[in-house]
Design a protein around this motif. Structure first.
Motif, PDB file in Angstrom:
ATOM      1  N   ASN A 361      25.124   7.393  -5.433  1.00 20.08           N
ATOM      2  CA  ASN A 361      26.277   7.968  -6.128  1.00 20.08           C
ATOM      3  C   ASN A 361      26.559   7.231  -7.436  1.00 20.08           C
ATOM      4  OD1 ASN A 361      26.782   9.948  -4.188  1.00 20.08           O
ATOM      5  ND2 ASN A 361      28.023   8.548  -2.937  1.00 20.08           N
ATOM      6  N   ARG A 362      26.368   5.909  -7.431  1.00 23.55           N
ATOM      7  CA  ARG A 362      26.592   5.142  -8.661  1.00 23.55           C
ATOM      8  C   ARG A 362      25.578   5.531  -9.734  1.00 23.55           C
ATOM      9  NH1 ARG A 362      24.666   0.751 -11.137  1.00 23.55           N
ATOM     10  NH2 ARG A 362      23.123   0.380  -9.500  1.00 23.55           N
ATOM     11  N   CYS A 363      24.301   5.595  -9.349  1.00 18.75           N
ATOM     12  CA  CYS A 363      23.265   5.965 -10.320  1.00 18.75           C
ATOM     13  C   CYS A 363      23.433   7.406 -10.789  1.00 18.75           C
ATOM     14  CB  CYS A 363      21.876   5.765  -9.703  1.00 18.75           C
ATOM     15  SG  CYS A 363      21.459   4.024  -9.426  1.00 18.75           S
ATOM     16  N   LEU A 364      23.929   8.262  -9.889  1.00 21.45           N
ATOM     17  CA  LEU A 364      24.193   9.651 -10.275  1.00 21.45           C
ATOM     18  C   LEU A 364      25.317   9.702 -11.306  1.00 21.45           C
ATOM     19  CD1 LEU A 364      23.849  12.733  -9.866  1.00 21.45           C
ATOM     20  CD2 LEU A 364      25.476  12.551  -7.959  1.00 21.45           C
ATOM     21  N   ARG A 365      26.369   8.896 -11.100  1.00 19.00           N
ATOM     22  CA  ARG A 365      27.516   8.903 -12.002  1.00 19.00           C
ATOM     23  C   ARG A 365      27.116   8.392 -13.387  1.00 19.00           C
ATOM     24  NH1 ARG A 365      30.401   5.309  -9.599  1.00 19.00           N
ATOM     25  NH2 ARG A 365      31.100   6.761  -7.991  1.00 19.00           N
ATOM     26  N   TYR A 366      26.328   7.314 -13.426  1.00 22.66           N
ATOM     27  CA  TYR A 366      25.983   6.697 -14.711  1.00 22.66           C
ATOM     28  C   TYR A 366      24.580   7.087 -15.200  1.00 22.66           C
ATOM     29  CZ  TYR A 366      30.066   3.841 -13.705  1.00 22.66           C
ATOM     30  OH  TYR A 366      31.334   3.417 -13.418  1.00 22.66           O
ATOM     31  N   GLN A 367      23.909   7.991 -14.444  1.00 23.05           N
ATOM     32  CA  GLN A 367      22.567   8.464 -14.816  1.00 23.05           C
ATOM     33  C   GLN A 367      21.603   7.297 -15.027  1.00 23.05           C
ATOM     34  OE1 GLN A 367      21.176  11.955 -15.189  1.00 23.05           O
ATOM     35  NE2 GLN A 367      22.733  11.683 -13.588  1.00 23.05           N
ATOM     36  N   ARG A 368      21.527   6.465 -13.981  1.00 17.78           N
ATOM     37  CA  ARG A 368      20.624   5.328 -13.972  1.00 17.78           C
ATOM     38  C   ARG A 368      19.481   5.610 -12.997  1.00 17.78           C
ATOM     39  NH1 ARG A 368      20.412   2.100 -17.751  1.00 17.78           N
ATOM     40  NH2 ARG A 368      19.803   0.377 -16.368  1.00 17.78           N
ATOM     41  N   PRO A 369      18.277   5.030 -13.242  1.00 17.47           N
ATOM     42  CA  PRO A 369      17.148   5.264 -12.323  1.00 17.47           C
ATOM     43  C   PRO A 369      17.328   4.481 -11.025  1.00 17.47           C
ATOM     44  CG  PRO A 369      16.520   3.712 -14.025  1.00 17.47           C
ATOM     45  CD  PRO A 369      17.885   4.204 -14.408  1.00 17.47           C
ATOM     46  N   ILE A 370      16.689   4.960  -9.983  1.00 14.72           N
ATOM     47  CA  ILE A 370      16.711   4.282  -8.696  1.00 14.72           C
ATOM     48  C   ILE A 370      15.328   4.447  -8.063  1.00 14.72           C
ATOM     49  CG2 ILE A 370      17.642   6.326  -7.507  1.00 14.72           C
ATOM     50  CD1 ILE A 370      19.103   4.392  -5.625  1.00 14.72           C
ATOM     51  N   ALA A 371      14.793   3.329  -7.494  1.00  8.94           N
ATOM     52  CA  ALA A 371      13.435   3.355  -6.915  1.00  8.94           C
ATOM     53  C   ALA A 371      13.503   2.992  -5.445  1.00  8.94           C
ATOM     54  CB  ALA A 371      12.523   2.381  -7.650  1.00  8.94           C
ATOM     55  N   LEU A 372      12.534   3.509  -4.684  1.00  9.42           N
ATOM     56  CA  LEU A 372      12.492   3.250  -3.244  1.00  9.42           C
ATOM     57  C   LEU A 372      11.037   3.069  -2.835  1.00  9.42           C
ATOM     58  CD1 LEU A 372      14.443   3.198  -0.758  1.00  9.42           C
ATOM     59  CD2 LEU A 372      13.713   5.558  -0.326  1.00  9.42           C
ATOM     60  N   MET A 373      10.786   2.074  -1.968  1.00  8.21           N
ATOM     61  CA  MET A 373       9.425   1.882  -1.461  1.00  8.21           C
ATOM     62  C   MET A 373       9.456   1.687   0.052  1.00  8.21           C
ATOM     63  SD  MET A 373       8.536  -2.021  -2.726  1.00  8.21           S
ATOM     64  CE  MET A 373       8.836  -1.664  -4.438  1.00  8.21           C
ATOM     65  N   LEU A 374       8.441   2.265   0.704  1.00 16.12           N
ATOM     66  CA  LEU A 374       8.257   2.124   2.143  1.00 16.12           C
ATOM     67  C   LEU A 374       6.983   1.313   2.381  1.00 16.12           C
ATOM     68  CD1 LEU A 374       9.132   5.668   3.570  1.00 16.12           C
ATOM     69  CD2 LEU A 374      10.353   3.545   3.978  1.00 16.12           C
ATOM     70  N   LEU A 375       7.091   0.232   3.212  1.00 12.92           N
ATOM     71  CA  LEU A 375       5.948  -0.635   3.519  1.00 12.92           C
ATOM     72  C   LEU A 375       5.591  -0.474   4.993  1.00 12.92           C
ATOM     73  CD1 LEU A 375       7.936  -2.300   1.392  1.00 12.92           C
ATOM     74  CD2 LEU A 375       6.152  -4.038   1.674  1.00 12.92           C
ATOM     75  N   ASP A 376       4.312  -0.374   5.262  1.00 11.32           N
ATOM     76  CA  ASP A 376       3.854  -0.263   6.646  1.00 11.32           C
ATOM     77  C   ASP A 376       2.701  -1.251   6.843  1.00 11.32           C
ATOM     78  OD1 ASP A 376       4.001   1.547   9.185  1.00 11.32           O
ATOM     79  OD2 ASP A 376       1.853   1.315   8.741  1.00 11.32           O
ATOM     80  N   ILE A 377       2.775  -2.083   7.903  1.00 11.07           N
ATOM     81  CA  ILE A 377       1.709  -3.060   8.175  1.00 11.07           C
ATOM     82  C   ILE A 377       0.491  -2.303   8.706  1.00 11.07           C
ATOM     83  CG2 ILE A 377       1.064  -5.099   9.515  1.00 11.07           C
ATOM     84  CD1 ILE A 377       4.015  -5.821   9.646  1.00 11.07           C
ATOM     85  N   ASP A 378      -0.654  -2.547   8.075  1.00 13.21           N
ATOM     86  CA  ASP A 378      -1.873  -1.821   8.450  1.00 13.21           C
ATOM     87  C   ASP A 378      -2.357  -2.268   9.827  1.00 13.21           C
ATOM     88  OD1 ASP A 378      -1.847  -0.507   6.002  1.00 13.21           O
ATOM     89  OD2 ASP A 378      -2.981  -2.121   5.008  1.00 13.21           O
TER      90      ASP A 378
END
Length: 505
Positions: A361-378
């Motif tokens: 919601n904060r990034c939506l309000r100020y139009q800032r980028p947001i990143a997400l990563m998912l890690l899985d142990i092989d």
């Protein structure tokens, strides 16, 4: 010669008046004839009210002045006592006995000016006899219910309210009769009201006897004063009745020789009542002094009690405040624990859900980028099966600490999402920065050299990472962001594992 009004043979030639007269004459030797002319067309009975008194000039004038002085004295006392009791009622409305008694004193005080020597007529010889007689009779008719109301206000248990209502109705009815009719008509009803008065007197005497039997406080003063007033009233009723004419019983004329004793009786009654009020006032002051002393003692003890209780309350409040702070501290710790993964000490999925919502919601309000990563142990399942669950837990802990230590910003967040999956939230991060951090995490994990003989991609534990980044808008949600990162992870695994794969929306 002495005259009161004008004697006439018809109602038109007669002028009625009541005013005692003094006539002077020189007695002659032998028989002396006294001629009295009387006419009556205005009253049910007429003539001389009292016996003629003979004596020397000094004796007669002395008697007259004495009677006038008595009338003025009684009038002044009654008016003063009436005004005093009305003033008491004005300052204390609950004390209705003062209202009834004060009004009664005023009425009888006015009546005193019209009976006996007729001082009001003496001052104003032209005053209408008809009006004077109406006023005199009205004070009598209205005074009876007032005195009953007074007794009832002092001793409510002994005077029934029905008797009060009856006296008020009868008094009002006879009062209206006086106002609307001339004296020759309303005076005919006087014997009926006198009979009613005798009934009331008997009733009041009965109540006084009950009061005396029950020994009510200070009742002897009221009984003494009331008895004097009631007996004097009976005297006046009989004296002014039809039985006191020349043809009436001689023993009555011998027994009841003087009228207008009710004013004297009322004065005695009023004086006794004043003594009663003074005594009660004195008792009230004495009781107030006793209560004041007791209240002072209570206040002194109360100050000590309040001081002791206040001290205890302050100590109790301090303990409560301390316990409150400790409880808040424990609650914060519990809340923190409820949001932490107990194995890796990273944030758990619940904390992630709270954070992603607010950051999105904060990034939506100020139009800032947001990143997400998912890690899985092989091949973590194979690791667990080969090395055991304890080794698997230790592996998860090491990788979790590596992820946590690799994030330099306070806004970045790492959480264990479930099983061997981790999730990293990077607010205010675009594609390049997110890929850079993901590559760093992948390399650091492999460089820890945690042996993994069952892995198909390396001799050590490795991770596959799916990365995505976006600038939120109104057409997407943070769940969409997660789904893209999940697809990116899936592609990284299908592409051979131990790699970073970026996928945009």
């Amino acid at each position: 010669n002495a005259t009161a009004g004008t004697v006439g043979k018809t109602i038109d030639t007669m002028i009625p008046q009541y005013l005692p007269q003094v006539a002077f004459f020189e007695a002659q030797q032998g028989n002396n004839e006294i001629v009295i002319q009387v006419s009556n067309f205005y009253h049910r009975s007429g003539g001389i009210l009292e016996s003629i008194k003979l004596g020397s000039e000094k004796q007669i004038l002395g008697l007259r002045y004495k009677n006038i002085a008595n009338n003025i004295f009684l009038f002044g006392c009654l008016i003063f006592m009436g005004a005093y009791h009305l003033a008491l009622f004005f300052f204390r409305k609950k004390n209705t006995s003062s209202l009834y008694f004060g009004s009664f004193c005023i009425l009888i005080g006015i009546r005193t000016l019209l009976v006996g020597e007729g001082f009001l007529i003496y001052l104003f010889p032209g005053f209408s006899w008809e009006i004077a007689h109406k006023i005199m009779t009205l004070t009598y008719y209205l005074g009876l219910p007032l005195i009953l109301m007074f007794f009832q206000s002092i001793f409510p248990k002994y005077i029934h309210i029905r008797m009060i209502k009856m006296a008020q109705i009868i008094g009002a009815a006879f009062g209206i009769l006086i106002i609307l009719t001339p004296a020759r008509i309303f005076t005919v009803a006087n014997p009926l009201y006198q009979l009613w008065t005798i009934i009331v007197i008997i009733y009041v005497f009965g109540a006084l006897i009950k009061i005396a039997i029950h020994k009510e406080k200070d009742s002897w003063l009221i009984i003494f004063g009331a008895s004097a007033f009631l007996l004097s009233t009976i005297n006046d009723i009989v004296f002014l009745s039809i039985w006191m004419n020349d043809e009436g019983p001689s023993f009555l004329r011998a027994l009841f020789r003087t009228g207008n004793l009710s004013s004297v009786g009322l004065f005695i009654f009023a004086f006794a009542n004043s003594l009663l009020l003074a005594k009660r006032f004195s008792d009230s002051l004495e009781q107030e002094e006793i209560i004041t002393v007791k209240l002072t003692e209570v206040n002194t003890n109360l100050d000590k009690i309040v001081s002791h209780r206040t001290k205890a309350l302050v100590e109790s409040n301090e303990k409560i405040e301390q316990q409150k702070h400790e409880l808040e501290k424990v609650n914060r710790q519990l809340q923190k624990l409820s949001l932490k993964d107990h194995l890796t000490q990273l944030w758990n999925r619940r904390k992630y859900d709270e954070t992603i919502n607010s950051e999105w919601n904060r990034c939506l309000r100020y139009q800032r980028p947001i990143a997400l990563m998912l890690l899985d142990i092989d091949y973590f399942k194979e690791y667990n099966d080969f090395y055991g669950h304890l080794a698997g837990d230790e592996c998860l802990t090491k990788i979790g600490q590596t992820i946590k230590n690799s994030l330099s910003r306070s806004t970045d967040m790492a959480a264990r999402y479930g099983g061997e999956e981790f999730i990293v939230l990077l607010p205010d991060s675009g594609k390049e920065e997110a890929i850079k951090i993901a590559d760093m995490l992948r390399l650091k994990t492999e460089s820890m050299n945690i042996p993994h003989e069952k892995s198909s991609v390396s001799n050590y534990v490795t991770v596959s990472i799916g990365v995505t980044s976006t600038v939120p808008d109104g057409n997407s949600s943070y769940q969409d962001l997660f789904n893209v990162a999940d697809r990116a992870l899936y592609q990284a695994k299908n592409a051979g594992r131990n790699q970073v794969n970026f996928l945009s929306e």
